[in-house]
Design a protein around this motif. Sequence first.
Motif, PDB file in Angstrom:
ATOM      1  N   ALA A  28       0.813  -1.219   0.000  1.00  0.00           N
ATOM      2  CA  ALA A  28       0.000   0.000   0.000  1.00  0.00           C
ATOM      3  C   ALA A  28       0.841   1.261   0.000  1.00  0.00           C
ATOM      4  CB  ALA A  28      -0.937  -0.001   1.200  1.00  0.00           C
ATOM      5  N   THR A  29       2.040   1.209   0.570  1.00  0.00           N
ATOM      6  CA  THR A  29       2.876   2.402   0.708  1.00  0.00           C
ATOM      7  C   THR A  29       3.912   2.554  -0.398  1.00  0.00           C
ATOM      8  OG1 THR A  29       4.348   1.154   2.175  1.00  0.00           O
ATOM      9  CG2 THR A  29       2.607   2.472   3.219  1.00  0.00           C
ATOM     10  N   ASP A  30       3.911   1.679  -1.383  1.00  0.00           N
ATOM     11  CA  ASP A  30       4.904   1.753  -2.457  1.00  0.00           C
ATOM     12  C   ASP A  30       4.680   2.978  -3.343  1.00  0.00           C
ATOM     13  OD1 ASP A  30       6.244  -0.513  -1.689  1.00  0.00           O
ATOM     14  OD2 ASP A  30       5.272  -1.832  -3.151  1.00  0.00           O
ATOM     15  N   SER A  31       5.771   3.518  -3.866  1.00  0.00           N
ATOM     16  CA  SER A  31       5.737   4.601  -4.851  1.00  0.00           C
ATOM     17  C   SER A  31       6.142   4.001  -6.194  1.00  0.00           C
ATOM     18  CB  SER A  31       6.695   5.727  -4.457  1.00  0.00           C
ATOM     19  OG  SER A  31       6.308   6.311  -3.234  1.00  0.00           O
ATOM     20  N   ALA A 162      14.212  11.382 -10.904  1.00  0.00           N
ATOM     21  CA  ALA A 162      15.243  11.422  -9.862  1.00  0.00           C
ATOM     22  C   ALA A 162      14.608  11.386  -8.483  1.00  0.00           C
ATOM     23  CB  ALA A 162      16.087  12.678 -10.024  1.00  0.00           C
ATOM     24  N   ARG A 163      13.488  12.049  -8.320  1.00  0.00           N
ATOM     25  CA  ARG A 163      12.826  12.089  -7.018  1.00  0.00           C
ATOM     26  C   ARG A 163      12.210  10.734  -6.681  1.00  0.00           C
ATOM     27  NH1 ARG A 163      10.470  18.319  -6.805  1.00  0.00           N
ATOM     28  NH2 ARG A 163      12.442  19.262  -7.466  1.00  0.00           N
ATOM     29  N   LEU A 164      11.705  10.043  -7.686  1.00  0.00           N
ATOM     30  CA  LEU A 164      11.183   8.698  -7.437  1.00  0.00           C
ATOM     31  C   LEU A 164      12.313   7.739  -7.084  1.00  0.00           C
ATOM     32  CD1 LEU A 164       8.557   7.025  -7.460  1.00  0.00           C
ATOM     33  CD2 LEU A 164       9.130   6.366  -9.811  1.00  0.00           C
ATOM     34  N   ASP A 168      13.156   5.426  -3.440  1.00  0.00           N
ATOM     35  CA  ASP A 168      13.287   3.974  -3.595  1.00  0.00           C
ATOM     36  C   ASP A 168      12.041   3.396  -4.266  1.00  0.00           C
ATOM     37  OD1 ASP A 168      14.565   1.535  -3.503  1.00  0.00           O
ATOM     38  OD2 ASP A 168      14.047   1.117  -1.411  1.00  0.00           O
ATOM     39  N   GLY A 169      11.645   4.034  -5.371  1.00  0.00           N
ATOM     40  CA  GLY A 169      10.427   3.654  -6.067  1.00  0.00           C
ATOM     41  C   GLY A 169      10.514   2.314  -6.770  1.00  0.00           C
ATOM     42  N   THR A 170       9.353   1.857  -7.218  1.00  0.00           N
ATOM     43  CA  THR A 170       9.210   0.590  -7.917  1.00  0.00           C
ATOM     44  C   THR A 170       8.706   0.846  -9.325  1.00  0.00           C
ATOM     45  OG1 THR A 170       8.694  -0.592  -5.861  1.00  0.00           O
ATOM     46  CG2 THR A 170       7.992  -1.637  -7.919  1.00  0.00           C
ATOM     47  N   VAL A 171       9.263   0.140 -10.294  1.00  0.00           N
ATOM     48  CA  VAL A 171       8.782   0.191 -11.674  1.00  0.00           C
ATOM     49  C   VAL A 171       7.808  -0.956 -11.881  1.00  0.00           C
ATOM     50  CG1 VAL A 171       9.410   0.099 -14.114  1.00  0.00           C
ATOM     51  CG2 VAL A 171      10.924   1.246 -12.478  1.00  0.00           C
ATOM     52  N   VAL A 172       6.648  -0.642 -12.469  1.00  0.00           N
ATOM     53  CA  VAL A 172       5.619  -1.650 -12.692  1.00  0.00           C
ATOM     54  C   VAL A 172       5.258  -1.675 -14.178  1.00  0.00           C
ATOM     55  CG1 VAL A 172       3.291  -2.424 -12.123  1.00  0.00           C
ATOM     56  CG2 VAL A 172       4.692  -1.311 -10.371  1.00  0.00           C
ATOM     57  N   PRO A 255      12.671  -2.953  -8.306  1.00  0.00           N
ATOM     58  CA  PRO A 255      13.141  -1.678  -7.744  1.00  0.00           C
ATOM     59  C   PRO A 255      13.738  -0.773  -8.824  1.00  0.00           C
ATOM     60  CG  PRO A 255      13.927  -3.546  -6.445  1.00  0.00           C
ATOM     61  CD  PRO A 255      13.382  -4.106  -7.714  1.00  0.00           C
ATOM     62  N   MET A 256      13.339   0.467  -8.818  1.00  0.00           N
ATOM     63  CA  MET A 256      13.874   1.424  -9.779  1.00  0.00           C
ATOM     64  C   MET A 256      15.381   1.596  -9.607  1.00  0.00           C
ATOM     65  SD  MET A 256      12.760   5.401 -10.378  1.00  0.00           S
ATOM     66  CE  MET A 256      13.606   6.454 -11.572  1.00  0.00           C
ATOM     67  N   ARG A 257      15.853   1.612  -8.365  1.00  0.00           N
ATOM     68  CA  ARG A 257      17.294   1.799  -8.138  1.00  0.00           C
ATOM     69  C   ARG A 257      18.101   0.673  -8.769  1.00  0.00           C
ATOM     70  NH1 ARG A 257      17.609   3.766  -1.762  1.00  0.00           N
ATOM     71  NH2 ARG A 257      16.655   5.823  -2.083  1.00  0.00           N
ATOM     72  N   THR A 258      17.621  -0.561  -8.632  1.00  0.00           N
ATOM     73  CA  THR A 258      18.331  -1.698  -9.221  1.00  0.00           C
ATOM     74  C   THR A 258      18.389  -1.560 -10.725  1.00  0.00           C
ATOM     75  OG1 THR A 258      17.540  -3.108  -7.416  1.00  0.00           O
ATOM     76  CG2 THR A 258      18.414  -4.218  -9.358  1.00  0.00           C
ATOM     77  N   LEU A 259      17.282  -1.157 -11.325  1.00  0.00           N
ATOM     78  CA  LEU A 259      17.231  -0.970 -12.772  1.00  0.00           C
ATOM     79  C   LEU A 259      18.167   0.137 -13.228  1.00  0.00           C
ATOM     80  CD1 LEU A 259      15.574  -1.587 -15.486  1.00  0.00           C
ATOM     81  CD2 LEU A 259      14.344   0.515 -14.907  1.00  0.00           C
ATOM     82  N   VAL A 260      18.054   1.301 -12.617  1.00  0.00           N
ATOM     83  CA  VAL A 260      18.837   2.466 -13.052  1.00  0.00           C
ATOM     84  C   VAL A 260      20.326   2.230 -12.839  1.00  0.00           C
ATOM     85  CG1 VAL A 260      19.328   4.886 -12.541  1.00  0.00           C
ATOM     86  CG2 VAL A 260      16.961   4.113 -12.795  1.00  0.00           C
ATOM     87  N   ASP A 261      20.694   1.666 -11.708  1.00  0.00           N
ATOM     88  CA  ASP A 261      22.114   1.421 -11.436  1.00  0.00           C
ATOM     89  C   ASP A 261      22.705   0.448 -12.454  1.00  0.00           C
ATOM     90  OD1 ASP A 261      21.747   3.099  -9.304  1.00  0.00           O
ATOM     91  OD2 ASP A 261      21.901   1.549  -7.761  1.00  0.00           O
ATOM     92  N   ALA A 262      21.949  -0.598 -12.802  1.00  0.00           N
ATOM     93  CA  ALA A 262      22.427  -1.557 -13.802  1.00  0.00           C
ATOM     94  C   ALA A 262      22.520  -0.908 -15.176  1.00  0.00           C
ATOM     95  CB  ALA A 262      21.501  -2.767 -13.844  1.00  0.00           C
ATOM     96  N   ALA A 263      21.560  -0.054 -15.507  1.00  0.00           N
ATOM     97  CA  ALA A 263      21.563   0.605 -16.817  1.00  0.00           C
ATOM     98  C   ALA A 263      22.727   1.585 -16.946  1.00  0.00           C
ATOM     99  CB  ALA A 263      20.229   1.328 -17.038  1.00  0.00           C
ATOM    100  N   ARG A 264      23.057   2.260 -15.873  1.00  0.00           N
ATOM    101  CA  ARG A 264      24.203   3.173 -15.913  1.00  0.00           C
ATOM    102  C   ARG A 264      25.485   2.420 -16.238  1.00  0.00           C
ATOM    103  NH1 ARG A 264      22.402   6.414 -10.454  1.00  0.00           N
ATOM    104  NH2 ARG A 264      21.419   8.232 -11.439  1.00  0.00           N
ATOM    105  N   VAL A 265      25.692   1.300 -15.587  1.00  0.00           N
ATOM    106  CA  VAL A 265      26.891   0.492 -15.856  1.00  0.00           C
ATOM    107  C   VAL A 265      26.887   0.038 -17.314  1.00  0.00           C
ATOM    108  CG1 VAL A 265      28.065  -1.668 -15.300  1.00  0.00           C
ATOM    109  CG2 VAL A 265      27.128  -0.256 -13.461  1.00  0.00           C
ATOM    110  N   TYR A 266      25.761  -0.433 -17.771  1.00  0.00           N
ATOM    111  CA  TYR A 266      25.628  -0.970 -19.132  1.00  0.00           C
ATOM    112  C   TYR A 266      25.960   0.087 -20.171  1.00  0.00           C
ATOM    113  CZ  TYR A 266      23.086  -2.951 -23.182  1.00  0.00           C
ATOM    114  OH  TYR A 266      22.730  -3.419 -24.431  1.00  0.00           O
ATOM    115  N   TRP A 267      25.372   1.291 -20.034  1.00  0.00           N
ATOM    116  CA  TRP A 267      25.578   2.317 -21.060  1.00  0.00           C
ATOM    117  C   TRP A 267      26.902   3.056 -20.904  1.00  0.00           C
ATOM    118  CZ3 TRP A 267      19.863   2.818 -20.163  1.00  0.00           C
ATOM    119  CH2 TRP A 267      19.160   2.129 -21.174  1.00  0.00           C
TER     120      TRP A 267
END
Length: 275
Positions: A28-31, A162-164, A168-172, A255-267
């Motif tokens: 219920a509290t996820d962003s 960046a704010r999401l 510690d937001g979630t991508v759905v 998790p958005m952080r997991t996605l973004v951090d992995a994408a930064r390394v990749y690119w």
Amino acid sequence: MTWHDRTITTVTTGSQLRGALVDVGLKATDSCLVHVSLSAFGFIPGGTQTVVGALKDVLRDGDIMMPAQTADITDPAYWCAPPVEPSLVSLVHDALPAYDPETTPVTGIGLTPEYFRTLPGTLRSGHPVCSMSAWGKHASQLTDCHRNGDYDMPFGEGSPLARLYDLDGTVVFLGTGFGTCTALHYAESTIGRSHIRETAPVRRADGSGVEWVDFDDIELEPYDDFETFGARFLEEHANAVRSVELNGGVIRAFPMRTLVDAARVYWRDKDAKRN
């Protein structure tokens, strides 16, 4: 044959959607940054209203964010879908309306983001091309940016994405894939790529008319490889991704952080090899 000519053979109800969202691990509290493909789940009685209602029920004490881009109020000299006859570019340019967070419709990214934008309680950020809409506990915090003439780096630091990330937001993904994953723009906007200048129409500060403003951005998706990266992400971060199948469609959350951090390394690695 159009969708309206087909016999309905698969039905997904709001109750089923709510159950699947809970099953995929949403609390219920996820962003959450949400992307939706209505057609992935057959026929949904109530369509966008049902989907957004299910999301609000599940995320009742959290946040929903959706993209709200407006690519149709950019410089028509660079349009390609469709292109503008060169002799008509100036006419189109001068006739485009100013961006208004309250009234400018979302275009080119489906029905659900535009429906979501129009609902009471939904807030929208101020960027004339790359805005985001949000509802929930942190909606004001997420969207209070790119105002008062500060339009640089629409997907970079200080942006709604960046704010999401900071929350510690979630991508759905509701039936969608990585090809339309807006969160990846935050990754590619924060790895030191060269800036380009873009332009868009906004309302003059005194309300007297339209003015075109310039802003910094980067070339987005230079490798056209969001889906390629996504397949690698699913393989390398399988433990971070939760998936549920529903009537032929797939709902994914991670998790958005997991996605973004992995994408930064990749690119960063691809950019280094290219340069």
